[in-house]
Enzyme design. Structure first.
Site, mmCIF file in Angstrom:
data_model
loop_
_atom_site.group_PDB
_atom_site.id
_atom_site.type_symbol
_atom_site.label_atom_id
_atom_site.label_comp_id
_atom_site.label_asym_id
_atom_site.label_seq_id
_atom_site.Cartn_x
_atom_site.Cartn_y
_atom_site.Cartn_z
ATOM 1 N N HIS A 134 1.026 -1.078 -0.012
ATOM 2 C CA HIS A 134 0.143 -0.107 -0.081
ATOM 3 C C HIS A 134 0.866 1.079 0.237
ATOM 4 O O HIS A 134 0.945 1.796 0.956
ATOM 5 C CB HIS A 134 -0.921 0.009 1.175
ATOM 6 N N PHE A 135 1.551 1.692 -0.701
ATOM 7 C CA PHE A 135 1.605 1.129 -2.236
ATOM 8 C C PHE A 135 3.223 1.124 -2.342
ATOM 9 O O PHE A 135 3.748 1.892 -1.962
ATOM 10 C CB PHE A 135 0.932 2.072 -3.230
#
Length: 144
Positions: free
Chosen positions: A48-49
């Site tokens: 993420h991410f």
């Protein structure tokens, strides 16, 4: 002030889900202010991410709930109990939280009736609001 060991004596969360590094202030059953130092090594940043790490909003809310749980469970009559996340209202995210940020987590209980408590919660980074919400807790006991 409560250090990480003292926090672990109050709430049952452990790595990788313990999201509070220290508690600066606590008024038993009323309010607490905690800190989460967000580092590039957080497990959740793996997905993420990967190319643009942002702390998931739900984990900011969870960190706030953990600070609220410290306030509730610090009361003598609540020691050894669990504080379950029972609800969330009016949640807004206003700023991204990224590696290197320090989250200041403030929770003030606005209503406590028996085993149910509701609180106003605000997470800030450098004085800027990242998240504000109302959270509801339900105190319970471990069932074997």
């Amino acid at each position: 002030m409560l250090d990480i060991q003292q926090i672990k004596e109050i709430i049952p969360h452990r790595y990788p889900f313990l999201l509070v590094d220290k508690v600066l202030e606590v008024e038993e059953g009323k309010r607490a202010i905690g800190i989460k130092n967000v580092t590039a090594n957080e497990e959740f940043f793996n997905g993420h991410f990967p190319d643009y790490p942002v702390m998931p909003g739900v984990l900011i809310v969870e960190a706030l709930a953990q600070v609220g749980a410290v306030a509730m469970l610090k009361k003598e009559e609540n020691r050894g109990r669990l504080a379950f996340f029972a609800g969330i209202d009016n949640c807004r995210f206003k700023r991204q939280v990224r590696p290197g940020d320090q989250l200041r987590l403030e929770v003030e209980m606005t209503r406590v009736r028996g085993a149910i408590g509701k609180g106003k919660a605000i997470a800030t980074v450098d004085g800027e609001i990242a998240c504000e919400t109302e959270i509801t807790f339900a105190l319970g006991d471990k069932k074997e």
